[in-house]
Design an enzyme around this catalytic site. Structure first.
Site, PDB file in Angstrom:
ATOM      1  N   GLN A 152       0.950  -1.529   0.273  1.00 38.03           N
ATOM      2  CA  GLN A 152       0.063   0.149   0.023  1.00 38.03           C
ATOM      3  C   GLN A 152       0.882   1.285  -0.067  1.00 38.03           C
ATOM      4  OE1 GLN A 152      -2.149  -0.525   3.543  1.00 38.03           O
ATOM      5  NE2 GLN A 152      -0.302  -1.267   4.404  1.00 38.03           N
ATOM      6  N   HIS A 183      -8.698   3.389  19.666  1.00 32.36           N
ATOM      7  CA  HIS A 183      -8.559   2.075  19.764  1.00 32.36           C
ATOM      8  C   HIS A 183      -9.622   1.116  21.956  1.00 32.36           C
ATOM      9  CE1 HIS A 183      -4.767   2.925  18.148  1.00 32.36           C
ATOM     10  NE2 HIS A 183      -5.257   1.755  17.076  1.00 32.36           N
ATOM     11  N   ASP A 189       0.928   0.690  13.782  1.00 31.87           N
ATOM     12  CA  ASP A 189       0.379   1.404  14.838  1.00 31.87           C
ATOM     13  C   ASP A 189       0.998   0.841  16.327  1.00 31.87           C
ATOM     14  OD1 ASP A 189      -1.817   1.628  16.278  1.00 31.87           O
ATOM     15  OD2 ASP A 189      -2.061   1.507  14.520  1.00 31.87           O
ATOM     16  N   ASP A 237      -8.199  -4.929  13.607  1.00 33.51           N
ATOM     17  CA  ASP A 237      -7.828  -3.233  13.372  1.00 33.51           C
ATOM     18  C   ASP A 237      -7.458  -3.684  12.179  1.00 33.51           C
ATOM     19  OD1 ASP A 237      -6.988  -1.593  14.100  1.00 33.51           O
ATOM     20  OD2 ASP A 237      -5.796  -1.799  15.304  1.00 33.51           O
ATOM     21  N   THR A 240      -8.588  -2.368   7.474  1.00 30.91           N
ATOM     22  CA  THR A 240      -8.731  -0.831   7.143  1.00 30.91           C
ATOM     23  C   THR A 240     -10.017  -0.863   6.658  1.00 30.91           C
ATOM     24  OG1 THR A 240      -8.048  -1.890   5.155  1.00 30.91           O
ATOM     25  CG2 THR A 240      -6.317  -0.389   5.984  1.00 30.91           C
ATOM     26  N   PRO A 283      -8.879  -4.625  -0.610  1.00 33.92           N
ATOM     27  CA  PRO A 283      -8.877  -6.059  -0.135  1.00 33.92           C
ATOM     28  C   PRO A 283      -8.806  -6.332   1.194  1.00 33.92           C
ATOM     29  CG  PRO A 283      -7.073  -4.244  -1.032  1.00 33.92           C
ATOM     30  CD  PRO A 283      -7.926  -3.243  -0.271  1.00 33.92           C
TER      31      PRO A 283
END
Length: 282
Positions: free
Chosen positions: A36, A67, A91, A160, A162, A167
């Site tokens: 990506q 989060h 992250d 967690d 996208t 995809p």
């Protein structure tokens, strides 16, 4: 969609012309990884901004607004979450929040793109030492394949990812949900972020429907997330006999959370009439 040099701004455009944007001071990093396009910006007022394929993934100031609701409702509803699987979350914020729970003995994080982990380590401190925690295991791999092939069992699985388009759609498929259900221990919990009910309506309803074919119960809730098209949706799958509407307030007191309030956990399930009627039709 993307960085506007004339305006010194990054804008993410959602369907139907809805946009979320930030004024930026500078672009700190950009590269095309194996998977990506990765960009990192310094914003004027919200710290660093992590962008993947033109989509905002994390806003440094206020990232807890994403989060905390992703992690703590399921972790506190489970009576003894010892083994946790995180799919995505490069992250490190989700891993950080999971490891705040003293019951956790092992947290496995499977991230497909190692560059996301490295950029987060170098430029941000979202993980706050979570990657170095001895209870944490980082695996750079495809989460779909890992879940399909692993012999491990988990008390909680957290996705967690996208947005539920492109995809990442594989992470919202009935087959993926079945694999997750099989890899949960008896009385386990599964949670995934699921986009905006207003802008990804069909994708969210498809996921809700397919989860309902697999899990013993499915719950929807939403939460205002800084940097996203709020309110942002979350879907929870229950395996076995766990009451997701009840959380352990004694354990919650030790966490000192900032956004998610366990004492008002029940308010998560209060939704607009429009959303409730959509879900009732599924």
């Amino acid at each position: 969609m993307g960085f506007n040099e004339q305006e010194n701004a990054f804008i993410e455009w959602y369907p139907r012309g809805y946009g979320v944007g930030f004024r930026v001071k500078e672009r700190l990093f950009e590269t095309q990884t194996k998977y990506q396009r990765l960009e990192l910006y310094e914003t004027e007022g919200f710290g660093k901004l992590l962008v993947l394929d033109g989509t905002v993934q994390l806003v440094e100031m206020g990232e807890e607004s994403y989060h905390e609701p992703l992690v703590h409702p399921v972790m506190l509803a489970h009576p003894n979450p010892r083994r946790v699987l995180i799919i995505g979350g490069g992250d490190g914020g989700t891993l950080r929040e999971v490891l705040r729970h003293k019951t956790v003995e092992k947290a496995i994080m499977v991230e497909i793109d190692e560059m996301v982990i490295e950029v987060s380590r170098i430029y941000m401190n979202v993980a706050r030492g979570a990657f170095e925690d001895p209870r944490a295991e980082l695996i750079v791999s495809d989460g779909v394949e890992y879940l399909k092939n692993t012999d491990e069992k988990f008390d909680v699985i957290i996705v967690d990812s996208t947005d539920p388009v492109g995809p990442a759609k594989m992470l919202f498929s009935e087959g993926f949900f079945r694999n997750a259900y099989e890899k949960l221990n008896d009385n386990g919990l599964y949670i995934t972020q699921a986009g905006s009910v207003y802008l990804f309506t069909n994708e969210l309803l498809d996921a809700y429907r397919d989860m309902g074919k697999v899990f013993d119960e499915v719950h929807y809730f939403s939460f205002p997330v800084i940097g996203y098209a709020s309110p942002w949706s979350f879907l929870v799958g229950v395996k076995g006999d766990i009451n997701f509407r009840k959380v352990d307030l004694q354990r919650a007191k030790e966490l000192k959370l900032y956004y998610y309030d366990p004492e008002r956990h029940e308010t998560l399930f209060q939704m607009p009439k429009y959303v409730r009627e959509l879900l009732e039709k599924v």
